[in-house]
Design an enzyme around this catalytic site. Structure first.
Site, PDB file in Angstrom:
ATOM      1  N   GLU A  51       0.825  -1.218   0.000  1.00 58.63           N
ATOM      2  CA  GLU A  51       0.000   0.000   0.000  1.00 58.63           C
ATOM      3  C   GLU A  51       0.855   1.264   0.000  1.00 58.63           C
ATOM      4  O   GLU A  51       0.551   2.221  -0.689  1.00 58.63           O
ATOM      5  CB  GLU A  51      -0.931   0.024   1.215  1.00 58.63           C
ATOM      6  CG  GLU A  51      -2.153  -0.889   1.094  1.00 58.63           C
ATOM      7  CD  GLU A  51      -3.170  -0.418   0.049  1.00 58.63           C
ATOM      8  OE1 GLU A  51      -3.140   0.751  -0.360  1.00 58.63           O
ATOM      9  OE2 GLU A  51      -3.994  -1.253  -0.364  1.00 58.63           O
ATOM     10  N   ASP A  72      -6.274   8.594  -0.034  1.00 55.59           N
ATOM     11  CA  ASP A  72      -5.903   7.528   0.900  1.00 55.59           C
ATOM     12  C   ASP A  72      -4.640   7.964   1.649  1.00 55.59           C
ATOM     13  O   ASP A  72      -3.711   8.463   1.040  1.00 55.59           O
ATOM     14  CB  ASP A  72      -5.629   6.231   0.139  1.00 55.59           C
ATOM     15  CG  ASP A  72      -6.820   5.809  -0.707  1.00 55.59           C
ATOM     16  OD1 ASP A  72      -7.958   5.926  -0.225  1.00 55.59           O
ATOM     17  OD2 ASP A  72      -6.615   5.366  -1.852  1.00 55.59           O
TER      18      ASP A  72
END
Ligand SMILES: *[C@@H]1O[C@H](CO)[C@@H](O)[C@H](O)[C@H]1NC(C)=O
Length: 151
Positions: A51, A72
């Site tokens: 990620e 994000d």
């Protein structure tokens, strides 16, 4: 110029916002993620690796039609659509289950609140909530992933 380069190098070293894999594994272990909702520590570390590359400052923008619709944040890439407030995202109406924090809290060096929030994100649909976990970690053998770490 030389002074400037040296200074930048010092600043870089003095600000540990990119974690080392094993250092992060220790922290996640200490905060109870090993086996949390049935996911081994290796899954959590694999998730973070893909990620954010262990970088607490990563902000990922989700664009549509040239506009940022959501973002994000941090090592777990926690989404502003549901889990944190960034003042720029049209959020889902039912956000009672959000982490109740500003998204900025997830891009500082203190990852305690990131971990607490990830524990909520994983509840509804497991780690499938993270696309890169599904793509890179889910079907993989992760037993060797933490071999060199003392965890
Ligand atoms: C990190 O954040 C947590 C929760 O927000 C807080 O309780 C803790 O004191 C912070 N730790 C440091 C070192 O600032």
């Amino acid at each position: 110029m030389k002074t400037f380069i040296l200074l930048s190098a010092l600043l870089f070293v003095a600000s540990p916002y990119i974690f080392e894999k094993c250092e992060l594994a220790q922290l996640l272990l200490r905060h109870g993620l090993d086996g949390y909702r049935g996911y081994s520590l290796a899954n959590w570390v694999c998730l973070v690796e893909h990620e954010s590359g262990y970088n607490t400052r990563v902000v990922g923008r989700n664009r549509r039609g040239g506009k940022t619709v959501s973002s994000d944040y941090g090592i777990f890439q926690i989404s502003s659509t549901r889990w944190c407030r960034d003042g720029q995202t049209t959020r889902r109406r039912n956000t009672d289950d959000s982490c109740g924090r500003s998204c900025q809290d997830f891009i500082n060096e203190n990852i305690t609140d990131d971990i607490e929030c990830a524990k909520k994100v994983v509840l509804p649909q497991g780690m499938n909530a993270w696309y890169s976990w599904k793509k890179k970690c889910k079907q993989s053998t992760l037993t060797k992933f933490l071999k060199e770490c003392d965890v």
